[in-house]
Every structure is written in C-alpha cells, then in structure tokens.
Design an enzyme around this catalytic site. Structure first.
Site, PDB file in Angstrom:
ATOM      1  N   ASP A  30      -4.220 -10.184  -8.428  1.00 46.52           N
ATOM      2  CA  ASP A  30      -4.506  -9.198  -9.482  1.00 46.52           C
ATOM      3  C   ASP A  30      -3.344  -8.398 -10.075  1.00 46.52           C
ATOM      4  O   ASP A  30      -2.919  -8.600 -11.213  1.00 46.52           O
ATOM      5  CB  ASP A  30      -5.616  -8.246  -9.014  1.00 46.52           C
ATOM      6  CG  ASP A  30      -5.404  -7.642  -7.623  1.00 46.52           C
ATOM      7  OD1 ASP A  30      -4.352  -7.877  -7.017  1.00 46.52           O
ATOM      8  OD2 ASP A  30      -6.305  -6.939  -7.137  1.00 46.52           O
ATOM      9  N   THR A  86      -0.816   0.557 -10.325  1.00 42.61           N
ATOM     10  CA  THR A  86      -2.101  -0.051  -9.972  1.00 42.61           C
ATOM     11  C   THR A  86      -2.993   0.887  -9.151  1.00 42.61           C
ATOM     12  O   THR A  86      -4.158   0.589  -8.905  1.00 42.61           O
ATOM     13  CB  THR A  86      -1.903  -1.400  -9.246  1.00 42.61           C
ATOM     14  OG1 THR A  86      -3.138  -2.097  -9.236  1.00 42.61           O
ATOM     15  CG2 THR A  86      -1.372  -1.202  -7.829  1.00 42.61           C
ATOM     16  N   GLU A 124       0.829  -1.215   0.000  1.00 47.14           N
ATOM     17  CA  GLU A 124       0.000   0.000   0.000  1.00 47.14           C
ATOM     18  C   GLU A 124       0.858   1.257   0.000  1.00 47.14           C
ATOM     19  O   GLU A 124       0.542   2.231  -0.689  1.00 47.14           O
ATOM     20  CB  GLU A 124      -0.950   0.011   1.211  1.00 47.14           C
ATOM     21  CG  GLU A 124      -1.988  -1.100   1.225  1.00 47.14           C
ATOM     22  CD  GLU A 124      -3.074  -0.963   0.157  1.00 47.14           C
ATOM     23  OE1 GLU A 124      -3.092   0.056  -0.544  1.00 47.14           O
ATOM     24  OE2 GLU A 124      -3.883  -1.902   0.030  1.00 47.14           O
ATOM     25  N   ARG A 142       0.504   3.674  -3.280  1.00 48.03           N
ATOM     26  CA  ARG A 142      -0.160   4.968  -3.068  1.00 48.03           C
ATOM     27  C   ARG A 142       0.843   6.093  -2.886  1.00 48.03           C
ATOM     28  O   ARG A 142       0.809   7.101  -3.594  1.00 48.03           O
ATOM     29  CB  ARG A 142      -1.077   4.908  -1.844  1.00 48.03           C
ATOM     30  CG  ARG A 142      -2.145   3.852  -1.999  1.00 48.03           C
ATOM     31  CD  ARG A 142      -3.241   3.985  -0.966  1.00 48.03           C
ATOM     32  NE  ARG A 142      -3.953   2.731  -0.816  1.00 48.03           N
ATOM     33  CZ  ARG A 142      -5.210   2.617  -0.436  1.00 48.03           C
ATOM     34  NH1 ARG A 142      -5.913   3.681  -0.139  1.00 48.03           N
ATOM     35  NH2 ARG A 142      -5.791   1.436  -0.323  1.00 48.03           N
ATOM     36  N   GLU A 184     -12.033  -0.447 -10.418  1.00 52.96           N
ATOM     37  CA  GLU A 184     -11.622  -1.405 -11.455  1.00 52.96           C
ATOM     38  C   GLU A 184     -12.533  -1.435 -12.679  1.00 52.96           C
ATOM     39  O   GLU A 184     -12.052  -1.615 -13.803  1.00 52.96           O
ATOM     40  CB  GLU A 184     -11.504  -2.812 -10.856  1.00 52.96           C
ATOM     41  CG  GLU A 184     -10.348  -2.982  -9.869  1.00 52.96           C
ATOM     42  CD  GLU A 184     -10.619  -2.383  -8.490  1.00 52.96           C
ATOM     43  OE1 GLU A 184     -11.807  -2.102  -8.178  1.00 52.96           O
ATOM     44  OE2 GLU A 184      -9.664  -2.179  -7.722  1.00 52.96           O
TER      45      GLU A 184
END
Ligand code: DMJ
Length: 635
Positions: free
Chosen positions: A397, A617, A264, A268, A531
């Site tokens: 994913d 992502t 994360e 981010r 998504e």
C-alpha cells in the site's frame, strides 16, 4: 615471560635474588598477575581510549568517527565486501540463512551466512559509547563536530506557507460546524481516557481501563501521545496539546533497548514529531525526531542498502521479520520512509537520511518488474524480488502512496517519483483493477499472475491517492483517474454500507456471488482503521461532492454507536452484527488518522491545505518544499 628468560652469561634476576624453585614459581605467578592488572587498568580506566588506540587495530576505533561519511556515501553500488563486515547481525530466529533456499548457489549462501554472522567489531562500536550510552552501530552517527553549526530557518519556512495552518475560518454553515465540533469532542474523549488510564503506555485498553505496550515500538512508549499531538493541535485542543507536549518533554525516553518495526516507528513517531515541529516550531519535537531518526539508520546496513524490517533501537542490530519470505524486506515498509527521511535531512542538514532513501529508489529502479508490477517482498541481500505477490493493500500500500506524495512534497520537482508512480498505476490498472458483476470497481491482489478477488480495508486509501495523483495527470488522463478514484471510494463505501454496523470489515471479496462483503469469519473485524474516511476526505477536497461528507457522517454515527464505550473507543470483532463484541483496543492511529481525517472532512480547505502539506501514511502533515526552504548555516 620472554623478559624473565635467563640471558647467556648473566644470572637471571630471580636467581640473583637467591630464590628456590617453588619461590621462583610463586614470584612468576605474582609478576604475571601484576602485568595482567596493569593492562586491564589501561582498558578500564575512564579515559582509556588513547591506550585502546595503541593496542587495538586502527580500523576498530577509527570506524566510529568515520561512520557518518561512510554511511552518507553508501549506496547500493557500495562494494559488498565492505558491507559484509559492517552488516548488523540477525538473531537466529529470523536470520536470512534460515530462510535461504537450499538451492541457492554456494557463493550466495556464503554471503548470506556472513550477513548473519555476529560482527564483533560492529558490536564494539555499539557498546563503546564513551559516555556509557549505546552508540548507533556502523554508519549511523553523523560527524557533527566537523560541520558548521546548523540551524533550520523555521521563520522562513512559515513564511513559505500559502495558508495559515489552522485556516482562516470564514463563515460556514452551522451544521458543518456542529459536525466538526462533534468530532472534536470524540477526540477529546479518546485522549482524556488514554490520559486517565494509559498515559505513557502505547495504547489504551478501553474496556479494562489500562494501557497496552505491545511489541512494535522497541521499548518506546507513548505511541498514542506522539500520534495524537498534531491532531490535538489542529483541533485547537490547547490544554490537551500541552499535556501531550509535557509528556514528550519530561517522559519520552529514546534510550530504549528493544526490537522495533522500522516502518511503525518511522510513520508514527518520526512522522508525528516532525509534523508537530513544523506546526508549532517547538524545538523539542525536532530534536526528538532527529535523535530517533539516527537510531533507525543501522537498519540500512545491508549489502543493497534496502533496510531490514526490525531494528533494536539500543544496539542498532537489525533483521528481517521472521514471517517475511526468505529474510526479505517488505515493499510497504522500506518504501514508506521517503517523506520523513527527506525532512530529517532538511532539519538536520545531514544528507545521510536522504541518501538512504534515494538509494532505495535506485535499487527499485534497477530490478526488473514483472508486468511492470512491484512485488511485496525484496531481498535486502541480493536486491531481487523474493515472491511475486502484488498488493495495493497490506504489504504494498503506502509504497505507492509515497511515490506520488514524494513528487507533491518536492513541489512537483521530483519527476522520477512521478514517473514511477504513473508507471506503477498503469500496471495496477491493467492487471489488478476489476469490475464485479454488480458493477463495483475493485483492486484485486496478484499472486504470481493469479488474481485473488479480495480487497483489504487497507487498500481503501487508494481512492484518495488516485484522486490526488489525478489532479496532476494531464488533461486527458485526469478525468479518467478521477472516475477511477470515485469508483474505488464508492466500492469501499459499499463495504461499510452492506454491514449491520455501517463499519467496514478488514477485507471484503468479490467471488462466489459475494460483493464487497467479508466471506471469512477472520476478516469481519474493524479496528478503527482510517483508510475509508481518508479517501472521503481527499475526494471531498478535490470534488466538493457533498456525498463524501454524508458518508463521513455515517461513519461518525457508527463509531459512536458501536465503538464508543465507557472509557474510550474500541475496535469491534464483527461488523455484521448489531451487537458486536469489542476488542478492547483504542489504536493510536484512531487519534492520528481516523479522527483527523473526519475532522478535516468538515473543515474548510485551507485547514492543512493540500497546497502546503502532504500527509504521511499515518496522517501526519509534512510541508511541501515550496521555496526550497533550506536550513541556514550559521557562520
Ligand atoms: C496506519 O498505521 C497507517 O495508515 C499505515 O499505513 C497502515 N495501517 C495503519 C492504519 O490502518
């Protein structure tokens, strides 16, 4: 004490002073106290490192300065005996030994135990920063002093771009413009409320009008600020961008001491800072990204070099998630570092970041894949799969996403990544892609060979990914993959269209007569995830079929109707009711991704052109390396 022993033929000097026994005893006590004080002072005085070197074993001090080279040259091939001593410690709650199978061979169990044991030497390094700040643990600090001054040639990079980052803005139809402006207004609303009620916290709670900190970011604050920066910039929300930038300059503190998700923080914070640096050339974003990147490096100090999922940003200690099977690392987590880490090396001139992620690839290439598939759990100690659970949704994913994007980001030179992607997609298609009785194409999950006919909202990014890869798949495969991408995107659209709110559930199923709908109460929620609109954006850019803009606009209307509240946007608990209750959370990815992808859906193709950028992502754009725009070394 040896010094005070009476020597043969000579009166001991306390005796020579004419002291009696109790006095001698007191005198000895005084002397030993004095000695202790002297030694203590050597260690405690501000510049005591010279003395420490005299008294501590050589390795303890030398390893800090050599840590960079040690870690730069680290790879899975590194001898595990060196690594065992360097291993960061796992807190008992999540340490490998607690998850180790009782049936594990003794040597392996011992290795696991060693991996979890505190390593005092490494701890000394962590605490030993001469300036009082915590230094990263083993293998983290780049040896800058021995290197030539380094400067990334930003101007050269900008010249290498094929399109202006915010596009040329030719004439466009008024409806498209109006829709784009509406999305810009939503972004401003989301930002303004975050700023008003939660600036400096990680996320806004729009119902209670306060901030949320959470426990994913290890004490870092301002997740929404960093996630929103590039969206504000791209949308030309200048004033708001300046507010966000000011917060980063003045208040974004990296000297924190908490447990963070490596994944994360990387997608981010590192991703957001890198993207904003590339878009604006403002040094503050680059230096924060590099500083933060260095703090993540100790997570890679495992026997295989596969990082653990959790890291304390202050001490550098790392460990696996308590819930992850047998102390394993998660495919989607350690497989979603490649893009950012290559850029950290590009901008710093320090190869260590790139080496860490190239090593991950090496480990993955070495391990056998069941039916060509990549399971979600891998042991960072043995480099073997821990469980045969395969998913293109949660836990798997973005690993697949980063394979094709690594190839694109390398300007199509990283053929190894392309091959891994092609092979993985082939296996996924063979084993997981299914068609429902009603004709909907979906990607099931795989549990040791048994299919679970469910698709998570997270898996809906795959329509966009497959389309992106199809572009480059050779003529005969291209149409096939474009069709597959369109079918999956359409299935995800169905999961929205079949709900009362026109927003999609967290997971939907294809069993017991159900198609593209959640069957469990616990899967009915929508938390502002991106998504589905992400796939609409790619499909629009790659086909220009107007239905994708139409579907995107339906999402905008649904968000306005069901998620917009007085002070921001909130997730909802049930998409199958027209009067849903709110979860009181404006996720930072709503600003980073959902609104950005919706905005780009109504932009011309040259805004953040796919020729120049790949999105990480978290939708942070990172540049394609067109001309190998290497940083320049100033002499
Ligand atoms: C985001 O943080 C990223 O897209 C990540 O890859 C998956 N989860 C969220 C959004 O749903």
């Amino acid at each position: 004490m040896v010094l005070l022993r009476k020597l043969p033929g000579m009166p001991g000097w306390p005796t020579a002073l004419g002291l009696r026994l109790p006095q001698k005893f007191l005198f000895l006590l005084f002397l030993s106290g004095l000695l202790t004080l002297c030694f203590g002072a050597l260690f405690l005085l501000p510049d005591s490192s010279r003395f420490k070197r005299l008294f501590l074993p050589r390795r303890a001090t030398a390893s800090t300065s050599s840590s960079s080279s040690a870690s730069s040259s680290s790879s899975a091939a590194s001898s595990s005996s060196t690594r065992d001593t360097d291993l960061p410690r796992s807190p008992p709650a999540a340490a490998e030994p607690r998850h180790a199978s009782p049936a594990a061979p003794r040597r392996l169990r011992e290795k696991l135990r060693a991996a979890a044991r505190p390593a005092p030497r490494a701890r000394q390094q962590v605490q030993g920063g001469g300036d009082g700040r915590a230094e990263p643990a083993t293998g983290a600090a780049p040896a800058r002093d021995t290197r030539a001054p380094f400067r990334f040639d930003y101007e050269r990079f900008r010249r290498s771009l094929r399109h202006p980052v915010r596009g040329r803005r030719p004439g466009e139809d008024p409806e498209t413009r109006a829709r784009r402006m509406k999305i810009k207004e939503m972004m401003k609303f989301a930002w303004d409320n975050y700023k008003l009620y939660a600036l400096g916290k990680n996320e806004l709670r729009p119902l209670t009008k306060n901030g949320h900190i959470g426990n994913m970011f290890g004490g870092l604050r301002g997740a929404t600020v960093v996630d929103a920066l590039d969206t504000l910039y791209i949308m030309e929300l200048e004033e708001e961008f300046q507010e966000a930038k000011k917060w980063v300059e003045k208040s974004f503190d990296l000297n924190v001491n908490g447990e963070a998700s490596l994944f994360e923080v990387n997608i981010r914070y590192v991703g957001g800072l890198l993207a904003t640096y590339y878009l604006t050339g403002e040094e503050v974003f680059k230096s924060k990204a590099l500083e933060l990147g260095e703090k993540l490096l100790p997570a890679f100090n495992t026997p295989t070099g596969i990082p653990r999922g959790v890291i304390n940003l202050g001490s550098g200690m790392s460990w696996s998630w308590g819930w992850a099977s047998a102390g394993s690392s998660i495919l989607a987590e350690f497989g979603t570092l490649h893009l950012e880490f290559l850029h950290l090396s590009e901008l710093s001139g320090n190869p260590v970041f790139a080496e860490k992620v190239m090593n991950i690839r090496k480990v993955l290439n070495r391990v056998e894949k069941p039916q060509g598939l990549y399971p979600n759990f891998l042991s960072p100690v043995t480099g073997n799969w821990v469980q045969h659970h395969v998913s293109i949704g949660g836990l798997g994913d973005s690993f697949y996403e980063y394979l094709i994007k690594s190839w694109l980001m390398s300007d199509k030179k990283d053929s190894e990544a392309k091959k891994m992607y092609d092979d993985a997609l082939e296996a996924i298609e063979k084993h997981l892609v299914k068609k429902s009785a009603g004709g909907l194409t979906y990607i099931a999950e795989w549990r040791g060979g048994v299919l679970d006919h469910k698709m998570g909202h997270l898996a809906c990014f795959s329509g966009g990914m497959i389309a992106l890869g199809a572009e480059h798949a050779g003529e005969e495969r291209k149409q096939h993959y474009m069709d597959l991408a369109a079918e999956i995107t359409s299935t995800c659209h169905e999961s929205y269209a079949r709900s009362d709110t026109k927003l999609g559930p967290e997971a939907f199923r294809f069993d017991a007569g159900t198609e593209a709908m959640a069957t469990r109460l616990s899967e009915r929620y929508y938390i502002l995830r991106p998504e589905v609109v992400e796939s609409y954006m790619y499909m629009w850019r790659l086909t220009h079929d107007p239905k994708y803009r139409q579907w995107g606009w339906e999402v905008v209307k649904a968000l306005e109707k069901h998620c917009r509240v007085e002070a921001g946007f909130s997730g909802i608990r049930d998409v199958y009711t027209t009067t849903p209750t709110h979860d009181n959370m404006q996720q930072s990815f709503f600003l980073a991704e959902t609104l950005k992808y919706l905005y780009l859906l109504f932009c011309e193709d040259d805004v953040l052109s796919l020729d120049d950028w790949v999105f990480n992502t978290e939708a942070h754009p990172l540049p394609v390396n067109h001309t190998n725009f290497k940083a320049s070394v100033q002499q």
